[in-house]
Design a protein around this motif. Structure first.
Motif, short mmCIF file in Angstrom:
data_model
loop_
_atom_site.label_atom_id
_atom_site.label_comp_id
_atom_site.label_asym_id
_atom_site.label_seq_id
_atom_site.Cartn_x
_atom_site.Cartn_y
_atom_site.Cartn_z
N VAL A 17 -0.49 -19.10 13.78
CA VAL A 17 -0.56 -17.67 14.12
C VAL A 17 -1.83 -17.37 14.90
CG1 VAL A 17 -0.78 -15.34 13.14
CG2 VAL A 17 0.91 -16.93 12.21
N MET A 18 -2.95 -17.90 14.45
CA MET A 18 -4.23 -17.65 15.12
C MET A 18 -4.21 -18.19 16.56
SD MET A 18 -6.74 -16.42 12.83
CE MET A 18 -8.22 -17.09 13.48
N ARG A 19 -3.61 -19.35 16.75
CA ARG A 19 -3.59 -19.94 18.10
C ARG A 19 -2.72 -19.15 19.06
NH1 ARG A 19 -5.16 -26.08 18.27
NH2 ARG A 19 -6.41 -26.05 16.41
N TYR A 20 -1.53 -18.73 18.59
CA TYR A 20 -0.64 -18.01 19.48
C TYR A 20 -1.02 -16.55 19.63
CZ TYR A 20 2.42 -22.01 19.94
OH TYR A 20 2.93 -23.25 20.25
N ALA A 21 -1.47 -15.92 18.58
CA ALA A 21 -1.77 -14.49 18.63
C ALA A 21 -3.18 -14.19 19.13
CB ALA A 21 -1.55 -13.86 17.26
N PHE A 22 -4.14 -15.01 18.76
CA PHE A 22 -5.53 -14.68 19.06
C PHE A 22 -6.24 -15.73 19.92
CE2 PHE A 22 -4.50 -12.84 14.88
CZ PHE A 22 -4.58 -11.50 15.22
N ASN A 23 -5.50 -16.76 20.33
CA ASN A 23 -6.06 -17.83 21.15
C ASN A 23 -7.30 -18.47 20.51
OD1 ASN A 23 -5.82 -19.52 23.32
ND2 ASN A 23 -7.09 -18.25 24.68
#
Length: 163
Positions: A17-23
């Motif tokens: 989630v952090m990688r896709y949503a917040f890079n």
């Protein structure tokens, strides 16, 4: 084991989630998840050994008399105890070699990573010795001489029926 599995799920899902949503991402997620996975696997092997849930084949042994089944149980357990010794020795050597090495992200001793082999070896050996002692004392039922279950649906605490 359940706690480790829950932590793995939260870490991996949170990282995705952090990688896709917040890079961005959780730095130690991948490494800690890998460590937990290895430990859960080795602890699961202990549970499976205790419950007789490992894969096995009883094609030949089930056709033998009870006396011969006992002989083969002893031989099999002695061989498994030897394997436990090999696993313990190898894991101990790796733990000692890697004790001063640290992991890249968590900076924890890599010896902890390799120590799971020693835990499995000692626990497995204790289970095997207990099984052998129960056989020697006559406390092992004939149905327990073949240490596998026919189906996953069979209850763990009830010995498999004789064939």
């Amino acid at each position: 084991m359940a706690l480790a599995l829950a932590v793995m799920v939260v870490l991996v899902f949170g990282n995705v989630v952090m990688r896709y949503a917040f890079n961005s991402g959780i730095t130690l997620s991948e490494e800690l998840s890998r460590w937990l996975f290895v430990w859960v696997t080795f602890l699961g092997a202990i549970v499976a050994m205790k419950e007789g849930a490992h894969l096995g084949s009883d094609t030949i042994v089930s056709k033998l008399s009870v006396r011969w089944q006992k002989y083969f149980l002893v031989i099999g357990h002695l061989l498994m105890l030897f394997i436990c010794w090999l696993l313990f020795k190898g894991s101990l050597d790796q733990t000692i070699i890697n004790w001063d090495s640290t992991s890249a992200v968590m900076e924890a001793s890599m010896g902890i990573f390799y120590a799971c082999g020693m835990v499995l070896a000692v626990s497995g050996a204790l289970i095997l010795v207990d099984h052998l002692l129960r056989l020697m004392r006559g406390e092992l039922a004939d149905s327990e001489l073949i240490g596998i279950r026919e189906s996953e649906e069979e209850p763990v605490d009830v010995p498999a029926p004789l064939k």
